[in-house]
Design a protein around this motif. Structure first.
Motif, mmCIF file in Angstrom:
data_model
loop_
_atom_site.group_PDB
_atom_site.id
_atom_site.type_symbol
_atom_site.label_atom_id
_atom_site.label_comp_id
_atom_site.label_asym_id
_atom_site.label_seq_id
_atom_site.Cartn_x
_atom_site.Cartn_y
_atom_site.Cartn_z
ATOM 1 N N PHE A 8 0.625 -1.203 -0.160
ATOM 2 C CA PHE A 8 -0.596 0.822 0.008
ATOM 3 C C PHE A 8 1.260 1.235 0.225
ATOM 4 O O PHE A 8 1.560 1.508 0.758
ATOM 5 N N VAL A 9 0.624 1.873 -0.971
ATOM 6 C CA VAL A 9 1.378 3.088 -1.294
ATOM 7 C C VAL A 9 0.667 4.501 -1.046
ATOM 8 O O VAL A 9 0.299 4.518 -1.233
ATOM 9 N N THR A 10 0.659 5.160 0.030
ATOM 10 C CA THR A 10 0.127 6.141 -0.088
ATOM 11 C C THR A 10 0.579 8.010 0.862
ATOM 12 O O THR A 10 1.743 7.100 1.824
ATOM 13 N N ARG A 11 0.470 8.354 1.388
ATOM 14 C CA ARG A 11 0.743 9.543 1.610
ATOM 15 C C ARG A 11 0.535 9.432 3.424
ATOM 16 O O ARG A 11 2.143 9.937 4.120
ATOM 17 N N TYR A 12 -0.238 8.864 4.094
ATOM 18 C CA TYR A 12 -0.286 8.881 5.209
ATOM 19 C C TYR A 12 -0.816 7.623 6.111
ATOM 20 O O TYR A 12 -1.237 6.450 5.093
ATOM 21 N N HIS A 13 -0.475 7.360 6.507
ATOM 22 C CA HIS A 13 -1.087 6.055 7.950
ATOM 23 C C HIS A 13 -1.971 6.256 8.852
ATOM 24 O O HIS A 13 -1.681 7.379 9.473
ATOM 25 N N PHE A 14 -2.494 5.662 9.601
ATOM 26 C CA PHE A 14 -4.239 6.499 10.914
ATOM 27 C C PHE A 14 -2.907 6.808 11.760
ATOM 28 O O PHE A 14 -3.585 7.357 13.038
ATOM 29 N N LEU A 15 -2.094 6.244 11.931
ATOM 30 C CA LEU A 15 -0.976 6.627 13.267
ATOM 31 C C LEU A 15 -0.578 8.044 13.205
ATOM 32 O O LEU A 15 -0.409 9.032 13.671
ATOM 33 N N ARG A 16 0.019 8.488 12.585
ATOM 34 C CA ARG A 16 0.091 9.996 11.181
ATOM 35 C C ARG A 16 -1.161 10.855 11.291
ATOM 36 O O ARG A 16 -1.438 11.888 12.030
ATOM 37 N N HIS A 40 2.254 -4.897 3.440
ATOM 38 C CA HIS A 40 3.229 -3.425 3.172
ATOM 39 C C HIS A 40 2.819 -2.442 3.436
ATOM 40 O O HIS A 40 1.802 -2.810 2.160
ATOM 41 N N TYR A 41 2.741 -1.291 3.693
ATOM 42 C CA TYR A 41 2.667 -0.444 3.956
ATOM 43 C C TYR A 41 3.293 1.414 3.810
ATOM 44 O O TYR A 41 4.261 1.059 5.092
ATOM 45 N N VAL A 42 3.493 1.676 3.095
ATOM 46 C CA VAL A 42 4.665 2.697 3.472
ATOM 47 C C VAL A 42 4.095 4.120 3.182
ATOM 48 O O VAL A 42 2.734 4.064 2.542
ATOM 49 N N SER A 43 4.029 4.955 3.980
ATOM 50 C CA SER A 43 4.300 6.241 4.094
ATOM 51 C C SER A 43 4.611 7.501 4.263
ATOM 52 O O SER A 43 5.446 6.469 5.377
ATOM 53 N N GLU A 44 4.530 9.087 4.964
ATOM 54 C CA GLU A 44 4.882 9.295 5.252
ATOM 55 C C GLU A 44 4.715 9.824 6.603
ATOM 56 O O GLU A 44 3.938 9.847 7.261
ATOM 57 N N ASN A 45 5.708 9.529 7.824
ATOM 58 C CA ASN A 45 5.476 10.024 9.289
ATOM 59 C C ASN A 45 7.643 9.870 10.115
ATOM 60 O O ASN A 45 8.266 9.222 10.110
ATOM 61 N N SER A 46 7.136 10.792 9.857
ATOM 62 C CA SER A 46 8.547 11.476 10.973
ATOM 63 C C SER A 46 8.707 11.384 12.162
ATOM 64 O O SER A 46 9.665 11.457 13.187
ATOM 65 N N LYS A 47 7.532 11.017 13.212
ATOM 66 C CA LYS A 47 6.758 10.451 14.456
ATOM 67 C C LYS A 47 8.080 9.634 14.879
ATOM 68 O O LYS A 47 8.617 8.663 14.458
ATOM 69 N N VAL A 83 10.989 -4.892 -1.350
ATOM 70 C CA VAL A 83 9.720 -5.536 -1.210
ATOM 71 C C VAL A 83 9.279 -6.409 -2.283
ATOM 72 O O VAL A 83 8.349 -7.341 -2.036
ATOM 73 N N ASN A 84 9.169 -5.689 -3.328
ATOM 74 C CA ASN A 84 9.009 -6.349 -4.913
ATOM 75 C C ASN A 84 7.995 -6.626 -4.859
ATOM 76 O O ASN A 84 7.432 -8.900 -4.614
ATOM 77 N N PRO A 85 6.802 -6.236 -4.397
ATOM 78 C CA PRO A 85 5.553 -6.786 -4.813
ATOM 79 C C PRO A 85 4.837 -7.080 -5.337
ATOM 80 O O PRO A 85 4.964 -7.205 -6.515
ATOM 81 N N ASP A 86 3.894 -8.363 -5.695
ATOM 82 C CA ASP A 86 3.012 -8.679 -6.577
ATOM 83 C C ASP A 86 2.140 -7.763 -6.869
ATOM 84 O O ASP A 86 1.021 -8.161 -7.847
ATOM 85 N N VAL A 87 1.722 -6.854 -5.716
ATOM 86 C CA VAL A 87 0.172 -5.981 -6.390
ATOM 87 C C VAL A 87 0.650 -4.872 -5.255
ATOM 88 O O VAL A 87 1.315 -4.607 -3.980
ATOM 89 N N VAL A 88 0.203 -3.608 -6.203
ATOM 90 C CA VAL A 88 0.779 -2.346 -5.562
ATOM 91 C C VAL A 88 -0.946 -1.681 -5.576
ATOM 92 O O VAL A 88 -0.845 -1.403 -7.022
ATOM 93 N N TYR A 89 -0.822 -1.160 -4.237
ATOM 94 C CA TYR A 89 -2.547 -0.296 -4.492
ATOM 95 C C TYR A 89 -2.644 1.189 -3.503
ATOM 96 O O TYR A 89 -1.875 1.121 -2.899
ATOM 97 N N ASN A 90 -2.940 2.090 -4.404
ATOM 98 C CA ASN A 90 -2.708 3.470 -3.941
ATOM 99 C C ASN A 90 -4.080 3.605 -3.944
ATOM 100 O O ASN A 90 -5.036 3.188 -4.554
ATOM 101 N N ARG A 91 -4.689 4.549 -2.793
ATOM 102 C CA ARG A 91 -5.641 5.178 -2.865
ATOM 103 C C ARG A 91 -5.382 6.400 -2.610
ATOM 104 O O ARG A 91 -4.779 7.233 -1.873
ATOM 105 N N VAL A 92 -6.724 7.786 -3.173
ATOM 106 C CA VAL A 92 -6.015 8.881 -3.495
ATOM 107 C C VAL A 92 -5.994 9.867 -4.463
ATOM 108 O O VAL A 92 -5.524 8.298 -5.106
#
Length: 377
Positions: A8-16, A40-47, A83-92
Motif C-alpha cells: 500500500f503506497v499512500t501519503r499517510y497512515h492512520f498513526l499519522r 506492506h504499507y509505506v507512508s510519510e511519518n517522521s514521528k 519489497v518487490n510486491p506482486d500488487v501495488v495499491y494506491n488510494r487518493v
C-alpha cells in the motif's frame, strides 16, 4: 504460506493522520494480512518510535518533508525494490499515485482507488483554494497543486485496476476519461448486540477532520438552534484550521448541549458511533463516499446529510435523510430526536444494507478475484 506480497503506497497512515482514505487502506491491509498475504504499507511519518509491525502489516516510513516536485520518489523506489510486491495499491489522488504506478515492478498488478469526487480532475481543488487562501499562499500552492494533480492523473490512467466508491463517482470519472469498477468502502461486520437500541437521552454525532469544506460550524449552529431539546451534540475530529479551536472552545462554553471530544484515535472512534442516536454530515459535496455513513449505519444509527447523498442511498434506501438547508437539517434532526421508533426502523434498514454492500470480507473477495484475473492475462 504467503499468497503474495501487496504494498500500500499512500501519503499517510492512520498513526499519522486519520482520514477516510487512510482508514480504508488500513481496513484492506489488515484483511489481506489475515488472509495470508505478506502486506506492506509505506507512508510519510517522521514521528520517533513508530512500530515496524502492526496487525500483521509491515510499516515503512518516509520523511514528512519531501521535495514537492518528487513526492519522496527515491524513498518509494527503495521500498518497492526491497519489497518487490506482486500488487501495488494506491488510494487518493496526489503525487503518490504517480510514484506508485510508475515505480511498480513490471510483473505487479497495480490498483488505484478514488477517494473523492474531485479526483481525476487536474484543477479540482483550485476553485476551493481561491475561497480559502490568500494571494501569496495561492502563488506558492496553486502551481504545486496543479503539478501534483497532473501527475496523479497520469498515475490513475496507468493503473491496471481502477476503483470508484459509488456509481455516480464512476460516471464522473468516465466523463474525464477514466474507466473504473465500483467497489464500495469496506468495514468488518459488527456484532449484532452492538446495535443502537435508541433508548435514553439521545446524542447527535459529527465526526471527521475539522476543516473548512466539512463545515463543522453548521453543526454548531444546529446545536445552538436545538438548545430546547434534551440532547447532546458532539464533534470528534482533528482540527486543521487555526480558527476552529477558538470556535469550538466558544461553542463548548456557550452551549450546554455541545461538546468537542477532540481527536479520537481510530481504535476508539467506534464507541462514539455506537453511542450516538443520529449522525449528521455537513460537508460540501466534495466527499467521495463518507466512511462515517457506514460507521453510523453498522450500529443502526440514521444519517442526516446536508447535500451529500452518493448514489441516492440516503433517500432511495431510506437510511436517513438528505437535506438542502439549515432549516431542513434542523427539522429532520428534531423529527428523529422526537421519535425513537422511527430511528430504530431506519437503523435496522441501515445495518442490513451495510452488511450487504459494505462488507469488508466480501469486498476483499472481489479484490482478490480482480487481482487473479489480471495476473492470468
Amino acid at each position: 504460506m504467503s499468497k503474495g506480497r501487496i504494498l500500500f503506497v499512500t501519503r499517510y497512515h492512520f498513526l499519522r493522520f486519520t482520514g477516510g482514505a487512510e482508514l480504508q487502506c488500513w481496513m484492506l491491509a489488515t484483511e489481506f494480512a489475515r488472509r495470508g498475504w505478506d502486506v506492506h504499507y509505506v507512508s510519510e511519518n517522521s514521528k520517533p518510535g513508530m512500530p515496524e509491525q502492526l496487525d500483521g502489516v509491515t510499516l515503512h516510513y518516509l520523511p514528512e518533508v519531501g521535495y514537492w516536485k518528487e513526492g519522496n520518489r527515491e524513498g518509494i523506489a527503495a521500498v518497492i525494490s526491497q519489497v518487490n510486491p506482486d500488487v501495488v495499491y494506491n488510494r487518493v489522488f496526489n503525487l503518490y499515485t504517480w510514484q506508485a504506478m510508475s515505480l511498480a515492478p513490471k510483473h505487479a498488478v497495480t490498483i488505484w482507488a478514488a477517494a473523492s469526487d474531485a479526483d481525476a480532475a487536474v484543477l479540482g481543488f483550485v476553485k476551493e483554494m481561491f475561497r480559502s487562501k490568500t494571494i501569496p499562499q495561492l502563488l506558492v500552492l496553486a502551481p504545486r497543486l496543479i503539478h501534483a494533480r497532473y501527475f496523479a492523473r497520469k498515475g490513475a490512467l496507468a493503473a491496471q485496476i481502477r476503483l470508484a466508491q459509488h456509481f455516480e463517482q464512476q460516471q464522473h470519472l468516465k466523463k474525464v476519461g477514466i474507466e473504473t469498477i465500483v467497489l464500495r468502502n469496506s468495514f468488518p461486520p459488527t456484532d449484532a448486540d452492538a446495535l443502537q437500541k435508541h433508548e435514553g437521552r439521545p446524542s447527535v454525532f459529527w465526526a471527521g477532520s475539522v476543516k473548512r469544506w466539512k463545515q463543522p460550524e453548521l453543526f454548531i449552529e444546529l446545536a445552538r438552534r436545538c438548545q430546547d431539546v434534551d440532547c447532546e451534540f458532539v464533534i470528534a475530529g482533528e482540527v486543521f484550521k487555526k480558527e476552529y479551536p477558538v470556535l469550538l472552545e466558544q461553542a463548548a462554553a456557550e452551549l450546554k448541549n455541545f461538546r468537542y471530544a477532540g481527536h479520537v484515535p481510530l481504535q476508539e472512534i467506534d464507541r462514539y458511533f455506537a453511542a450516538s442516536h443520529v449522525h449528521v454530515k455537513t460537508s460540501q459535496p466534495l466527499e467521495g463516499f463518507p466512511n462515517t455513513f457506514v460507521q453510523a449505519w453498522q450500529y443502526g444509527v440514521p444519517v442526516v446529510s446536508l447535500n451529500v447523498d452518493p448514489d441516492g442511498l440516503l433517500s432511495r434506501e431510506r437510511l436517513g435523510a438528505v437535506v438542502r438547508s439549515m432549516d431542513e437539517l434542523e427539522a429532520k434532526v428534531r423529527e428523529l430526536l422526537a421519535n425513537p421508533q422511527l430511528r430504530r426502523e431506519i437503523g435496522a434498514r441501515a445495518r442490513e444494507f451495510t452488511l450487504k454492500e459494505f462488507n469488508l470480507h466480501k469486498n476483499v473477495d472481489r479484490l482478490e478475484e480482480l487481482i487473479r484475473e489480471r495476473h492470468s492475462r
